[in-house]
Scaffold this motif. Structure first.
Motif, PDB file in Angstrom:
ATOM      1  N   ASP A 125     -20.385  18.676  27.314  1.00 47.92           N
ATOM      2  CA  ASP A 125     -19.064  18.418  26.812  1.00 47.92           C
ATOM      3  C   ASP A 125     -18.975  17.650  25.469  1.00 47.92           C
ATOM      4  O   ASP A 125     -19.758  16.961  25.050  1.00 47.92           O
ATOM      5  N   PRO A 126     -17.633  18.041  24.868  1.00 50.91           N
ATOM      6  CA  PRO A 126     -17.651  17.462  23.586  1.00 50.91           C
ATOM      7  C   PRO A 126     -17.128  15.962  23.605  1.00 50.91           C
ATOM      8  O   PRO A 126     -17.147  15.326  22.590  1.00 50.91           O
ATOM      9  N   TRP A 129     -16.682  10.842  27.142  1.00 54.32           N
ATOM     10  CA  TRP A 129     -16.010  10.265  28.527  1.00 54.32           C
ATOM     11  C   TRP A 129     -16.242  11.190  29.596  1.00 54.32           C
ATOM     12  O   TRP A 129     -16.003  10.572  30.624  1.00 54.32           O
ATOM     13  N   PHE A 130     -16.563  12.495  29.360  1.00 53.03           N
ATOM     14  CA  PHE A 130     -16.668  13.518  30.766  1.00 53.03           C
ATOM     15  C   PHE A 130     -18.049  14.039  30.529  1.00 53.03           C
ATOM     16  O   PHE A 130     -18.778  13.860  29.335  1.00 53.03           O
ATOM     17  N   THR A 132     -19.563  17.142  31.499  1.00 46.10           N
ATOM     18  CA  THR A 132     -19.605  18.903  31.997  1.00 46.10           C
ATOM     19  C   THR A 132     -20.873  19.752  31.065  1.00 46.10           C
ATOM     20  O   THR A 132     -21.106  18.963  29.941  1.00 46.10           O
ATOM     21  N   LYS A 168     -18.407  26.763  33.488  1.00 46.06           N
ATOM     22  CA  LYS A 168     -18.192  25.062  33.065  1.00 46.06           C
ATOM     23  C   LYS A 168     -18.668  24.609  34.488  1.00 46.06           C
ATOM     24  O   LYS A 168     -18.363  24.851  35.517  1.00 46.06           O
ATOM     25  N   LEU A 170     -19.157  20.779  36.313  1.00 41.57           N
ATOM     26  CA  LEU A 170     -18.688  19.490  36.288  1.00 41.57           C
ATOM     27  C   LEU A 170     -19.634  18.668  36.925  1.00 41.57           C
ATOM     28  O   LEU A 170     -20.392  18.805  38.111  1.00 41.57           O
ATOM     29  N   ASP A 174     -20.034  12.997  36.647  1.00 44.56           N
ATOM     30  CA  ASP A 174     -18.681  12.718  36.345  1.00 44.56           C
ATOM     31  C   ASP A 174     -17.749  12.004  37.133  1.00 44.56           C
ATOM     32  O   ASP A 174     -17.724  12.128  38.210  1.00 44.56           O
ATOM     33  N   ASN A 176     -14.779  12.501  37.916  1.00 42.09           N
ATOM     34  CA  ASN A 176     -14.148  13.422  38.702  1.00 42.09           C
ATOM     35  C   ASN A 176     -14.472  14.035  39.956  1.00 42.09           C
ATOM     36  O   ASN A 176     -13.944  14.729  40.692  1.00 42.09           O
TER      37      ASN A 176
ATOM     38  N   ASP B  62     -10.175  21.212  25.513  1.00 44.85           N
ATOM     39  CA  ASP B  62      -9.815  20.864  26.680  1.00 44.85           C
ATOM     40  C   ASP B  62     -10.600  21.967  27.730  1.00 44.85           C
ATOM     41  O   ASP B  62     -11.098  21.607  28.865  1.00 44.85           O
ATOM     42  N   SER B  65     -14.151  20.656  27.880  1.00 51.43           N
ATOM     43  CA  SER B  65     -14.228  19.224  28.345  1.00 51.43           C
ATOM     44  C   SER B  65     -14.080  19.051  30.038  1.00 51.43           C
ATOM     45  O   SER B  65     -13.264  19.937  30.485  1.00 51.43           O
ATOM     46  N   GLY B  66     -14.600  18.079  30.570  1.00 46.69           N
ATOM     47  CA  GLY B  66     -14.329  17.701  31.898  1.00 46.69           C
ATOM     48  C   GLY B  66     -13.287  16.860  32.301  1.00 46.69           C
ATOM     49  O   GLY B  66     -13.084  16.863  33.356  1.00 46.69           O
ATOM     50  N   GLY B  67     -12.445  16.736  31.171  1.00 46.89           N
ATOM     51  CA  GLY B  67     -11.359  15.717  31.466  1.00 46.89           C
ATOM     52  C   GLY B  67     -10.184  16.497  32.001  1.00 46.89           C
ATOM     53  O   GLY B  67     -10.203  17.683  32.073  1.00 46.89           O
ATOM     54  N   VAL B  68      -9.161  15.773  32.377  1.00 49.74           N
ATOM     55  CA  VAL B  68      -7.819  16.430  32.660  1.00 49.74           C
ATOM     56  C   VAL B  68      -7.413  17.280  31.560  1.00 49.74           C
ATOM     57  O   VAL B  68      -7.460  17.106  30.464  1.00 49.74           O
ATOM     58  N   LEU B  71      -5.684  16.705  28.098  1.00 46.65           N
ATOM     59  CA  LEU B  71      -5.675  15.413  27.320  1.00 46.65           C
ATOM     60  C   LEU B  71      -6.219  15.289  25.776  1.00 46.65           C
ATOM     61  O   LEU B  71      -5.641  14.676  24.984  1.00 46.65           O
ATOM     62  N   HIS B  72      -7.030  16.513  25.521  1.00 48.43           N
ATOM     63  CA  HIS B  72      -7.314  16.705  23.966  1.00 48.43           C
ATOM     64  C   HIS B  72      -6.235  17.161  23.320  1.00 48.43           C
ATOM     65  O   HIS B  72      -5.676  16.577  22.110  1.00 48.43           O
ATOM     66  N   ASN B 110      -9.597   7.760  21.456  1.00 55.10           N
ATOM     67  CA  ASN B 110     -10.485   7.265  22.836  1.00 55.10           C
ATOM     68  C   ASN B 110      -9.512   6.367  23.719  1.00 55.10           C
ATOM     69  O   ASN B 110      -9.588   6.371  24.756  1.00 55.10           O
ATOM     70  N   MET B 113      -7.667   8.919  25.719  1.00 60.58           N
ATOM     71  CA  MET B 113      -8.746   9.613  26.728  1.00 60.58           C
ATOM     72  C   MET B 113      -8.911   8.470  27.860  1.00 60.58           C
ATOM     73  O   MET B 113      -8.935   8.825  28.913  1.00 60.58           O
ATOM     74  N   VAL B 114      -9.473   7.458  27.524  1.00 63.47           N
ATOM     75  CA  VAL B 114      -9.848   6.429  28.727  1.00 63.47           C
ATOM     76  C   VAL B 114      -8.390   6.004  29.340  1.00 63.47           C
ATOM     77  O   VAL B 114      -8.541   5.707  30.622  1.00 63.47           O
ATOM     78  N   THR B 117      -6.889   8.885  31.692  1.00 60.70           N
ATOM     79  CA  THR B 117      -7.890   9.068  32.537  1.00 60.70           C
ATOM     80  C   THR B 117      -7.736   7.931  33.736  1.00 60.70           C
ATOM     81  O   THR B 117      -7.447   8.135  35.126  1.00 60.70           O
ATOM     82  N   ALA B 130     -18.175   1.538  26.926  1.00 57.95           N
ATOM     83  CA  ALA B 130     -17.096   2.141  26.340  1.00 57.95           C
ATOM     84  C   ALA B 130     -16.755   1.412  24.776  1.00 57.95           C
ATOM     85  O   ALA B 130     -16.442   2.057  23.760  1.00 57.95           O
TER      86      ALA B 130
END
Lengths: 278, 171
Positions: A125-126, A129-130, A132, A168, A170, A174, A176, B62, B65-68, B71-72, B110, B113-114, B117, B130
């Protein structure tokens, strides 16, 4: 009386005879040390020494030059050989480690009794915060969204996105992600959730269960994703609040997700197990 | 040609972030380098060029990445808007401004992101690490951000010159 020619011949014969006599007499005793000899030696010898030294030096330089050239060549060749040997050694060490990992993965695959596909981790993951990872197997190998991903240490994560040759994942750590889990000893049920810090929390465990630090947490199989009985981690901390019906457990995963290199994607859907009585 | 170049830069950075930085202790705390590129776009490129690129960069990040999802893209877009706002009343070539903007960019990303989320997932908590993550990233950004912006500008100028020459040759 005698002719001039005759006198010369007689003289020469006498000289030769005298010379022979002197030589034979000298050969019987060592030659006496005379002043002239010493002087001559003293005069000439330093030059002899210098010239001799010079010749020797030139000889040495010449000899050493060739020697150094050959030594230098030999040194370069040895260096090359050493580098090749080091490179080969490094390759062999890497192969040995890879072999050990793959053997563990293969042994683990045998215990799963399900169709799996082994994949290599090629990206992470780049964002910090996450959590993956990207693996080098995709829909071409039968990988689909929602399939569980495991490693010999336990559950790794869940396929969330699939391309033809890549997918990918997760990771279970993580925030989530959530896995239905059991405490192996007490069969207490809960939900394992990841935290941004990379740790796990087992939530919704009823207060009535006596959980101890070190208890093993396994997957329950009730989430319909992960096969039952796969290890997740062990209880690191038990937090029983004064009020409420649940207790919260901090769990340390068995797997080191920072060092994840190979994973197994489980292709078969899990069988729905019966709920254990807690 | 310029779009192609910017997309290439984006892919290089994504590869750096996903395959080089996580395995190298030297870059373990490095910030998102695309932030700096977004700042560069805001300062030195036109809005017509900048907005599609910024959204494209966000979507690419995105994907990995594992985020929503988004987000990016959100973080980059609003950072870009902020930088555009800054350029209205500040000189672009002010070298002293660049470290501050780089620092702001990293903190802003950041925060987004935080913050987002946490807003979307009520169960999620801000990690203990953090502050450390943000401080390390900020230090990196403060010192290397301006250099990177200058490098981007230099390379971009060179690339544009090269592209124009090629276009003239073909014309």
């Amino acid at each position: 009386m005698f002719s001039r020619k005759m006198a010369m011949i007689v003289g020469a014969i006498i000289l030769i005879a005298v010379n022979i006599i002197v030589l034979s007499v000298n050969s019987k005793r060592p030659a006496p040390s005379t002043g002239i000899g010493r002087f001559t030696i003293s005069l000439v010898s330093p030059f002899q020494g210098i010239v001799s030294e010079a010749i020797n030096s030139v000889k040495d330089i010449w000899k050493h030059y060739f020697l150094l050239v050959s030594v230098s060549k030999e040194n370069a060749q040895l260096n090359r050989s050493l580098k090749q040997a080091e490179e080969k050694n490094n390759r062999l060490v890497e192969m040995e480690l890879s072999h050990a990992r793959l053997k563990r993965l293969f042994d683990f695959q045998g215990t799963l009794q399900k169709r799996v596909v082994a994949a290599e981790v090629i990206g992470r993951d780049p964002s910090p915060w996450f959590k993956t990872i990207i693996i080098n197997k995709g829909s071409r190998e039968g990988v689909e969204r929602g399939m569980p991903v495991v490693i010999p240490e336990g559950i790794a994560g869940l396929v969330t996105d699939v391309a033809r040759n890549y997918a990918k994942i997760l990771l279970v750590i993580d925030q989530n992600n959530a896995v239905d889990a059991l405490i192996q000893r007490t069969r207490a049920r809960g939900i394992i959730k990841g935290e941004p810090s990379g740790r796990l929390m087992l939530q919704y465990v009823l207060r009535k269960h006596e959980i101890q630090v070190g208890d093993v947490v396994i997957s329950s199989g009730l989430d319909g994703v992960f096969p039952k009985g796969i290890r997740i981690g062990f209880v690191r901390e038990v937090n029983k609040p004064d009020s409420g019906i649940f207790q919260q457990l901090a769990v340390t995963p068995y797997a080191d997700f920072e060092k994840l290199e190979e994973v197994l994607v489980v292709l078969d859907p899990p069988e729905q197990p019966e709920l254990d009585d807690p | 040609m310029t779009y192609f170049f910017h997309i290439l830069v984006c892919f290089c950075m994504v590869v750096f972030h996903t395959t080089i930085a996580p395995y190298s202790s030297l870059f373990s705390g490095i910030y998102d380098l695309l932030i700096i590129f977004v700042i560069y776009l805001g300062f030195f490129r036109s809005v017509r060029e900048g907005i599609p690129l910024v959204i494209f960069f966000g979507i690419v990040m995105d994907v990995f990445s594992g985020g929503v999802f988004g987000l990016h893209a959100t973080a980059y877009f609003w950072l870009y808007i902020c930088v555009l706002g800054l350029t209205l009343f500040m000189r672009k070539n002010n070298v002293l401004l660049l470290p501050v903007v780089a620092l702001f960019g990293v903190i802003f990303e950041n925060f987004v992101m935080v913050g987002i989320t946490a807003l979307l997932d009520t169960g999620s908590a801000i990690p203990e690490s953090a502050v450390k993550i943000i401080v390390v990233q900020s230090v990196w950004a403060f010192f290397t951000g301006p250099i990177l912006i200058m490098v981007f500008k230099y390379v971009d100028d060179k690339w544009e010159k090269f592209a124009k020459t090629r276009e003239k040759e073909f014309a």
